[in-house]
Design an enzyme around this catalytic site. Sequence first.
Site, PDB file in Angstrom:
ATOM      1  N   HIS A   1      80.858 -29.636   2.334  1.00 38.02           N
ATOM      2  CA  HIS A   1      81.850 -30.183   1.411  1.00 38.02           C
ATOM      3  C   HIS A   1      83.063 -29.260   1.473  1.00 38.02           C
ATOM      4  O   HIS A   1      82.917 -28.055   1.664  1.00 38.02           O
ATOM      5  CB  HIS A   1      81.275 -30.223  -0.008  1.00 38.02           C
ATOM      6  CG  HIS A   1      82.233 -30.765  -1.018  1.00 38.02           C
ATOM      7  ND1 HIS A   1      82.701 -32.050  -0.968  1.00 38.02           N
ATOM      8  CD2 HIS A   1      82.816 -30.188  -2.104  1.00 38.02           C
ATOM      9  CE1 HIS A   1      83.536 -32.258  -1.978  1.00 38.02           C
ATOM     10  NE2 HIS A   1      83.621 -31.137  -2.679  1.00 38.02           N
TER      11      HIS A   1
ATOM     12  N   CYS B   1      86.513 -35.471   2.593  1.00 41.11           N
ATOM     13  CA  CYS B   1      86.980 -34.325   1.806  1.00 41.11           C
ATOM     14  C   CYS B   1      87.706 -33.290   2.666  1.00 41.11           C
ATOM     15  O   CYS B   1      88.646 -32.651   2.208  1.00 41.11           O
ATOM     16  CB  CYS B   1      85.831 -33.686   1.024  1.00 41.11           C
ATOM     17  SG  CYS B   1      84.440 -33.178   2.032  1.00 41.11           S
TER      18      CYS B   1
END
Length: 178
Positions: free
Chosen positions: A39, A129
């Site tokens: 992430h 992301c």
Amino acid sequence: MDKQRPNFAMASNDPELPDLSGDPQPGDLIEIFRPAYQHWALYLGDGYIINLTPVDESQAAAMSSVKSVFSRKAVVRMQLLKEVVGNDSYRINNKYDDNHTPLPICEIIQRAQVLIDQEVSYDLLGSNCEHFVTLLRYGEGVSEQASRAIGAISLVTAAASAFSVLGLINTRSRNRPF
């Protein structure tokens, strides 16, 4: 690029791992290591980051959810880095600085602040992301993670096609009367 700090530094809540990261600086890219994926977030300062979270989950659940990878929409959130990382590890990773010039820090932060609490499109391969935070830092969305995934998908597709063709050839040769 800040030559005094390395592009890659590890930080972790695990006492067994050394903390080599130093303090992230505003505009730094933060790579968070989830069990099945990485992430990405952008450091804003004072312990806060900006990152994408799924629209339909609470902030707490969204932080480590694999479901976030499969969402079509995301919400831009400002959260504490330590809360987003949780028990996972992270590193400051400005890995694209050698090929892309970072925007001025004040511009990166202004661009990020305008997006807080906004809903945005999300696509694992085209707008994830990592694309989001690199767009903020460099003005261009880049994702090595997505490129690797596209390459893997292409390889699997090519292999499946080859096996399919070989199966078709093999089936035809068995059905020929001699």
